[in-house]
Write a protein that holds these residues in place. Structure first.
Motif, PDB file in Angstrom:
ATOM      1  N   SER A  61       0.814  -1.205   0.000  1.00  0.00           N
ATOM      2  CA  SER A  61       0.000   0.000   0.000  1.00  0.00           C
ATOM      3  C   SER A  61       0.851   1.260   0.000  1.00  0.00           C
ATOM      4  O   SER A  61       1.985   1.262   0.459  1.00  0.00           O
ATOM      5  CB  SER A  61      -0.884  -0.009   1.260  1.00  0.00           C
ATOM      6  OG  SER A  61      -1.624   1.183   1.353  1.00  0.00           O
ATOM      7  N   ASN A  67      -2.308 -11.142   5.065  1.00  0.00           N
ATOM      8  CA  ASN A  67      -2.372  -9.686   5.069  1.00  0.00           C
ATOM      9  C   ASN A  67      -1.667  -9.174   6.310  1.00  0.00           C
ATOM     10  O   ASN A  67      -1.992  -9.587   7.421  1.00  0.00           O
ATOM     11  CB  ASN A  67      -3.824  -9.200   5.064  1.00  0.00           C
ATOM     12  CG  ASN A  67      -4.525  -9.505   3.769  1.00  0.00           C
ATOM     13  OD1 ASN A  67      -4.199  -8.945   2.741  1.00  0.00           O
ATOM     14  ND2 ASN A  67      -5.479 -10.429   3.820  1.00  0.00           N
ATOM     15  N   ASN A 108      -1.297  -5.902   8.428  1.00  0.00           N
ATOM     16  CA  ASN A 108      -2.171  -4.740   8.547  1.00  0.00           C
ATOM     17  C   ASN A 108      -1.643  -3.700   9.530  1.00  0.00           C
ATOM     18  O   ASN A 108      -0.904  -4.032  10.454  1.00  0.00           O
ATOM     19  CB  ASN A 108      -3.560  -5.177   9.046  1.00  0.00           C
ATOM     20  CG  ASN A 108      -4.120  -6.342   8.273  1.00  0.00           C
ATOM     21  OD1 ASN A 108      -4.119  -6.361   7.061  1.00  0.00           O
ATOM     22  ND2 ASN A 108      -4.591  -7.352   9.003  1.00  0.00           N
ATOM     23  N   GLU A 167      -7.004  -1.768  10.770  1.00  0.00           N
ATOM     24  CA  GLU A 167      -7.819  -2.664   9.943  1.00  0.00           C
ATOM     25  C   GLU A 167      -7.481  -2.554   8.462  1.00  0.00           C
ATOM     26  O   GLU A 167      -8.178  -3.106   7.629  1.00  0.00           O
ATOM     27  CB  GLU A 167      -9.290  -2.372  10.186  1.00  0.00           C
ATOM     28  CG  GLU A 167      -9.686  -2.670  11.627  1.00  0.00           C
ATOM     29  CD  GLU A 167     -11.169  -2.819  11.815  1.00  0.00           C
ATOM     30  OE1 GLU A 167     -11.895  -3.000  10.826  1.00  0.00           O
ATOM     31  OE2 GLU A 167     -11.596  -2.763  12.973  1.00  0.00           O
ATOM     32  N   VAL A 168      -6.417  -1.835   8.150  1.00  0.00           N
ATOM     33  CA  VAL A 168      -6.053  -1.595   6.749  1.00  0.00           C
ATOM     34  C   VAL A 168      -4.909  -2.523   6.327  1.00  0.00           C
ATOM     35  O   VAL A 168      -3.824  -2.467   6.906  1.00  0.00           O
ATOM     36  CB  VAL A 168      -5.628  -0.126   6.542  1.00  0.00           C
ATOM     37  CG1 VAL A 168      -5.234   0.124   5.092  1.00  0.00           C
ATOM     38  CG2 VAL A 168      -6.723   0.819   6.987  1.00  0.00           C
ATOM     39  N   PRO A 169      -5.141  -3.378   5.325  1.00  0.00           N
ATOM     40  CA  PRO A 169      -4.061  -4.219   4.825  1.00  0.00           C
ATOM     41  C   PRO A 169      -2.985  -3.359   4.147  1.00  0.00           C
ATOM     42  O   PRO A 169      -3.278  -2.603   3.234  1.00  0.00           O
ATOM     43  CB  PRO A 169      -4.734  -5.133   3.802  1.00  0.00           C
ATOM     44  CG  PRO A 169      -6.190  -5.029   4.069  1.00  0.00           C
ATOM     45  CD  PRO A 169      -6.415  -3.678   4.679  1.00  0.00           C
ATOM     46  N   MET A 170      -1.748  -3.472   4.623  1.00  0.00           N
ATOM     47  CA  MET A 170      -0.652  -2.693   4.056  1.00  0.00           C
ATOM     48  C   MET A 170       0.178  -3.525   3.079  1.00  0.00           C
ATOM     49  O   MET A 170       0.752  -2.992   2.147  1.00  0.00           O
ATOM     50  CB  MET A 170       0.249  -2.164   5.171  1.00  0.00           C
ATOM     51  CG  MET A 170      -0.492  -1.286   6.169  1.00  0.00           C
ATOM     52  SD  MET A 170      -1.479   0.013   5.420  1.00  0.00           S
ATOM     53  CE  MET A 170      -0.278   1.262   5.139  1.00  0.00           C
ATOM     54  N   ARG A 225       0.157  -7.631   1.185  1.00  0.00           N
ATOM     55  CA  ARG A 225      -0.523  -8.923   1.007  1.00  0.00           C
ATOM     56  C   ARG A 225       0.466  -9.891   0.377  1.00  0.00           C
ATOM     57  O   ARG A 225       1.201  -9.551  -0.542  1.00  0.00           O
ATOM     58  CB  ARG A 225      -1.753  -8.770   0.124  1.00  0.00           C
ATOM     59  CG  ARG A 225      -2.532 -10.073  -0.036  1.00  0.00           C
ATOM     60  CD  ARG A 225      -3.795  -9.919  -0.866  1.00  0.00           C
ATOM     61  NE  ARG A 225      -3.489  -9.440  -2.187  1.00  0.00           N
ATOM     62  CZ  ARG A 225      -3.981  -8.305  -2.724  1.00  0.00           C
ATOM     63  NH1 ARG A 225      -4.798  -7.546  -2.049  1.00  0.00           N
ATOM     64  NH2 ARG A 225      -3.642  -7.944  -3.948  1.00  0.00           N
TER      65      ARG A 225
END
Length: 144
Positions: free
Chosen positions: A42, A128, A130, A133-136, A138
């Protein structure tokens, strides 16, 4: 009659709690069951393939020693990690090789892994990492 109902409810509660314990253990085992290859990171303005033109970062978990090792795209690394349930944090990467890396992805990977605070494995078996709660990042299981 009341005793039988109480006994039944107690047995169901024990069964349900033991199933959730098995599920959590299985997730931890899944971390160490593979070498994980990154397929997404991300927060970059550069396309993923531009960041990692030759080789994608990989990570392997050793749940016995609480260490990870792998490549940050072209250089190898090793670090300690701590995990409790779904929370996870990574220590500073230890000795790495010193090759020149194209694309700038290595620095992005090493910066991002320090920010990660939890993980999840989705229904497709992808890992994931994270922040909240945001996947940074994968990862998929590597075929190597």
């Amino acid at each position: 009659m009341k005793n039988n109902a109480l006994l039944f409810v107690s047995l169901v509660a024990i069964f349900v709690s033991s199933c959730s314990t098995i599920k959590n253990t299985k997730t931890t085992d899944n971390l160490s069951s593979a070498t994980w290859e990154m397929e997404y990171i991300s927060g970059t303005r550069i396309a993923f393939e531009g960041l990692y033109p030759n080789k994608k970062p990989q990570i392997t978990f050793n749940t016995t020693t609480n260490e990870v090792n792998g490549t940050s795209s072209c250089n190898g690394y090793m670090a300690k990690y701590t995990s409790n349930g779904k929370t996870i944090s990574f220590g500073e990467p230890g000795p790495t090789t010193m090759m020149f890396c194209e694309g700038g992805g290595e620095q992005r990977f090493l910066q991002m892994i320090k920010k990660v605070d939890n993980y999840s494995i989705d229904n497709n078996g992808k890992l994931n990492l994270n922040v909240g709660e945001v996947p940074m990042m994968r990862f998929k299981k590597s075929k190597n």
